[in-house]
Motif scaffolding. Structure first.
Motif, PDB file in Angstrom:
ATOM      1  N   THR A 335      65.739  28.208 108.642  1.00  0.00           N
ATOM      2  CA  THR A 335      66.815  28.410 107.656  1.00  0.00           C
ATOM      3  C   THR A 335      68.167  28.155 108.307  1.00  0.00           C
ATOM      4  N   ILE A 336      69.060  27.540 107.539  1.00  0.00           N
ATOM      5  CA  ILE A 336      70.425  27.300 108.025  1.00  0.00           C
ATOM      6  C   ILE A 336      71.416  27.916 107.045  1.00  0.00           C
ATOM      7  N   PHE A 337      72.355  28.686 107.586  1.00  0.00           N
ATOM      8  CA  PHE A 337      73.509  29.142 106.828  1.00  0.00           C
ATOM      9  C   PHE A 337      74.710  28.373 107.381  1.00  0.00           C
ATOM     10  N   HIS A 338      75.244  27.487 106.564  1.00  0.00           N
ATOM     11  CA  HIS A 338      76.328  26.613 107.024  1.00  0.00           C
ATOM     12  C   HIS A 338      77.667  27.198 106.565  1.00  0.00           C
ATOM     13  N   THR A 363      79.165  18.665 107.711  1.00  0.00           N
ATOM     14  CA  THR A 363      78.124  19.056 106.752  1.00  0.00           C
ATOM     15  C   THR A 363      77.063  17.970 106.642  1.00  0.00           C
ATOM     16  N   LEU A 364      77.501  16.722 106.533  1.00  0.00           N
ATOM     17  CA  LEU A 364      76.555  15.609 106.414  1.00  0.00           C
ATOM     18  C   LEU A 364      75.650  15.527 107.643  1.00  0.00           C
ATOM     19  N   SER A 365      76.222  15.732 108.819  1.00  0.00           N
ATOM     20  CA  SER A 365      75.436  15.697 110.060  1.00  0.00           C
ATOM     21  C   SER A 365      74.340  16.755 110.060  1.00  0.00           C
ATOM     22  N   LEU A 366      74.710  17.981 109.669  1.00  0.00           N
ATOM     23  CA  LEU A 366      73.718  19.068 109.622  1.00  0.00           C
ATOM     24  C   LEU A 366      72.656  18.808 108.564  1.00  0.00           C
ATOM     25  N   VAL A 367      73.087  18.309 107.408  1.00  0.00           N
ATOM     26  CA  VAL A 367      72.152  18.050 106.308  1.00  0.00           C
ATOM     27  C   VAL A 367      71.125  16.995 106.711  1.00  0.00           C
ATOM     28  N   GLU A 368      71.575  15.891 107.289  1.00  0.00           N
ATOM     29  CA  GLU A 368      70.661  14.814 107.669  1.00  0.00           C
ATOM     30  C   GLU A 368      69.667  15.280 108.721  1.00  0.00           C
ATOM     31  N   GLU A 369      70.131  16.067 109.666  1.00  0.00           N
ATOM     32  CA  GLU A 369      69.226  16.571 110.704  1.00  0.00           C
ATOM     33  C   GLU A 369      68.233  17.567 110.116  1.00  0.00           C
ATOM     34  N   PHE A 378      68.498  25.426 103.324  1.00  0.00           N
ATOM     35  CA  PHE A 378      69.847  25.138 103.808  1.00  0.00           C
ATOM     36  C   PHE A 378      70.820  25.734 102.803  1.00  0.00           C
ATOM     37  N   ILE A 379      71.584  26.745 103.223  1.00  0.00           N
ATOM     38  CA  ILE A 379      72.529  27.422 102.327  1.00  0.00           C
ATOM     39  C   ILE A 379      73.937  27.045 102.755  1.00  0.00           C
ATOM     40  N   PHE A 380      74.660  26.403 101.852  1.00  0.00           N
ATOM     41  CA  PHE A 380      76.012  25.942 102.136  1.00  0.00           C
ATOM     42  C   PHE A 380      77.027  26.893 101.514  1.00  0.00           C
ATOM     43  N   VAL A 381      77.929  27.425 102.328  1.00  0.00           N
ATOM     44  CA  VAL A 381      78.964  28.347 101.852  1.00  0.00           C
ATOM     45  C   VAL A 381      80.194  27.535 101.462  1.00  0.00           C
ATOM     46  N   ILE A 403      77.609  16.386  98.800  1.00  0.00           N
ATOM     47  CA  ILE A 403      76.543  16.048  99.755  1.00  0.00           C
ATOM     48  C   ILE A 403      75.323  16.926  99.503  1.00  0.00           C
ATOM     49  N   ILE A 404      75.577  18.236  99.357  1.00  0.00           N
ATOM     50  CA  ILE A 404      74.470  19.160  99.080  1.00  0.00           C
ATOM     51  C   ILE A 404      73.843  18.826  97.731  1.00  0.00           C
ATOM     52  N   ASP A 405      74.690  18.568  96.744  1.00  0.00           N
ATOM     53  CA  ASP A 405      74.231  18.215  95.393  1.00  0.00           C
ATOM     54  C   ASP A 405      73.306  16.994  95.443  1.00  0.00           C
ATOM     55  N   HIS A 406      73.701  15.971  96.187  1.00  0.00           N
ATOM     56  CA  HIS A 406      72.911  14.741  96.310  1.00  0.00           C
ATOM     57  C   HIS A 406      71.519  15.043  96.859  1.00  0.00           C
ATOM     58  N   TYR A 407      71.452  15.890  97.866  1.00  0.00           N
ATOM     59  CA  TYR A 407      70.154  16.204  98.465  1.00  0.00           C
ATOM     60  C   TYR A 407      69.360  17.199  97.626  1.00  0.00           C
ATOM     61  N   GLN A 408      70.025  17.991  96.812  1.00  0.00           N
ATOM     62  CA  GLN A 408      69.310  18.830  95.855  1.00  0.00           C
ATOM     63  C   GLN A 408      68.542  17.956  94.861  1.00  0.00           C
TER      64      GLN A 408
END
Length: 594
Positions: A335-338, A363-369, A378-381, A403-408
């Protein structure tokens, strides 16, 4: 005063008390005073034993200024030894004309003179102090010693209680006990300097009423936690987050982490990140927490505050792909809390490159990894400033949301395995660099208190509430939500400032109160707006948690997302505010420059 001289004076005084006690004991026992019969051997023995006890138990270190009956606990063993030896000596070493009972009688008199003289000395030493008038709200056995200590330096006028009828109309340490429903009348009739409130009373309607109308009084508001034994050091200034009553009562978790979980928290040494770490450690048993933060100083501070072998502290930038790849390869993160982001609106308004580099590309770097390593959640604040952004910081958070929306959407299409969720909320009280610490420092300096605009309103929540709801959203997510937190009613900043001034026992400067704290309006700073919003399309759905909602809003389209990525991959060092207005005209991330 010189320590040796102080010790000599104390000993001289106590020797006088011993001589006085021995003479009075002899007189009371035999009804005459014959100094020839009062054998010097006894006096010499009493003095010798006392000197041994005095130095062995370090009675010279006993505070006379703050002496109270509570010190009899500290004196119990030395006085017990003194009583046993003094009373035994005349029994075993008999002298004609000297009754065996004189040993214990001498001790009893010495004990009375000793305690009485110390209390009298304490009263005398504190007589000239500028005594503040204080009241306590709440009482139990843990508060007794604290009240006793306060009576040495201050005037404690009353103790207010609510339910313990056995204490009503009685007194403790000479202080009258009153019912809580008489509090406001008492304050109207008396000039009180400090009100010390047991935290258990903060939700009481009478205390709420008091805290909402502090401008009528000039009392400084302090708090204690009576659930444990208290000392003067435990009395704390009441802060604004203690008294913002937002109605959030259910702070239970609906789920849990597993023992195998390894949780990464970006910006983990910041206010939100560190609060999340503390709640996870307090509530759950996880395998490891990885706290990554680019601030070495903040890492040091949290490491001193939270010393736990299950936490891995990493100093690093989330834009450092080599470091991020290394961490993901080393740990089986679940789990990631960003939370990592630049958040200060006026500062980031003139630092466009760093705003988009850190907030968006990080954010994009963390999301891709995360996608590459099949992270579970992955929870984005995010921030309320991402809604119809009028500043660079808000726009950077809106692009991060895209970015989060796209991956959702990818997750819903079963193209990836990682669940992504967004949590969006307003201002957090006591977070680093926030309004509250600034106001506090201005108040403590005597003002002026600076407010941008008299009509500015903001949503607020406490650190513990924010951290709790972020964690709770991780248990609720199905991989496609934009969560909104119940922020309560918005608060006018000017009202917030006035209440903080009152909490510190001060008043706002007026025509009739020239000594009060002045308020200065300095105008809205670059990028700021009068009010913030949480909803883009003004639609939301309730969840099973009354404090959490799901926003119903348009999702980012593929053309818009491609445009954002192209923008982020451009030379951001050359971007201007005019460029942002031209680029972001779409309905997802329209930039309203104020």
């Amino acid at each position: 005063m010189n320590k040796n001289l102080r010790t000599f004076i104390i000993l001289f005084f106590d020797i006088f008390l011993i001589l006085l006690s021995a003479n009075i004991a002899y007189f009371l026992r035999l009804e005459n005073l014959d100094l020839d019969i009062l054998n010097n051997k006894y006096l010499l023995f009493y003095l010798t034993i006392y000197l041994l006890v005095f130095f062995l138990f370090k009675l010279k270190e006993l505070s006379h200024r703050y002496f109270s009956l509570g010190h009899t606990k500290q004196l119990f063993i030395p006085l017990l030894i003194l009583s046993l030896i003094w009373s035994s000596f005349p029994i075993f070493v008999q002298i004609d004309g000297y009754p065996r009972s004189l040993g214990i009688l001498t001790f009893i008199l010495f004990f009375i003179f000793y305690i009485f003289s110390r209390v009298a000395i304490s009263k005398l030493l504190n007589y000239k102090n500028d005594k503040k008038n204080i009241i306590f709200i709440g009482f139990n056995e843990n508060i007794y010693d604290l009240i006793s200590a306060y009576t040495k330096r201050y005037k404690v006028s009353s103790i207010f209680i609510s339910e313990n009828e056995t204490l009503n109309y009685k007194n403790i340490l000479g202080i009258p006990i009153r019912k809580l429903d008489r509090l406001l009348n008492f304050l109207n009739d008396n000039n009180i300097d400090q009100i010390i409130i047991d935290q258990n009373f903060f939700k009481n309607s009478i205390i709420k009423n008091l805290l909402l109308n502090l401008d009528q009084y000039r009392a400084k508001i302090l708090s204690i936690n009576s659930d444990s034994q208290l000392s003067v050091a435990d009395v704390q200034q009441v802060e604004i987050d203690d008294i913002i009553f937002r109605g959030i009562t259910d702070l239970k978790f609906s789920g849990s982490f597993e023992k195998k979980d390894i949780i990464l928290i970006s910006g983990g040494a910041g206010s939100i990140g560190s609060s999340i770490i503390k709640q996870i450690l307090n509530q759950f048993n996880v395998k490891k927490i990885i706290c990554i933060d680019m601030s070495e100083n903040n890492i040091y501070k949290i490491q001193q505050d939270i010393n736990n072998e299950n936490i891995e502290y990493v100093v690093g930038d989330i834009n450092d792909k080599k470091l991020i790849t290394y961490i993901f390869n080393k740990y089986n993160i679940t789990t990631i809390f960003h939370t990592a982001a630049y958040k200060h609106v006026p500062i980031m308004e003139y630092n466009l490159y760093q705003s988009f580099k850190n907030n968006c590309l990080g954010t994009l770097s963390l999301v891709e990894e995360s996608v590459k390593h099949n992270i579970e959640k992955f929870i984005f604040v995010s921030s309320d400033k991402a809604v119809r952004p009028t500043n660079v910081m808000g726009l950077s958070k809106r692009l991060s949301e895209s970015i989060i929306d796209h991956y959702q959407q990818k997750f819903r299409e079963n193209k990836i395995n990682t669940k992504f969720s967004i949590v969006r909320f307003g201002n957090v009280l006591e977070s680093s660099g926030s309004l509250i610490p600034l106001l506090r420092s201005q108040i403590l300096k005597g003002g002026p208190v600076t407010i941008t605009h008299k009509d500015v309103i903001r949503y607020f929540m406490t650190l513990s509430e924010a951290a709790h709801l972020v964690i709770e959203s991780s248990f609720m997510t199905t991989g496609s939500e934009i969560y909104l937190f119940d922020m309560g009613e918005p608060i006018r900043i000017i009202d917030l400032a006035r209440r903080m001034v009152n909490l510190y026992g001060r008043q706002i400067k007026t025509d009739t109160n020239k000594e009060g704290i002045d308020i200065e309006y300095i105008g809205l700073r670059p990028g700021e707006k009068l009010y913030e919003e949480l909803l883009v399309d003004h639609k939301s759905l309730k969840t099973k948690n009354d404090n959490i909602y799901i926003s119903q809003e348009k999702r980012v389209s593929s053309p818009n997302y491609d445009k954002y990525i192209k923008f982020l991959n451009s030379d951001l060092t050359k971007i201007t505010h005019s460029d942002l207005i031209d680029i972001f005209k779409d309905d997802y991330a329209k930039y309203f420059k104020k």
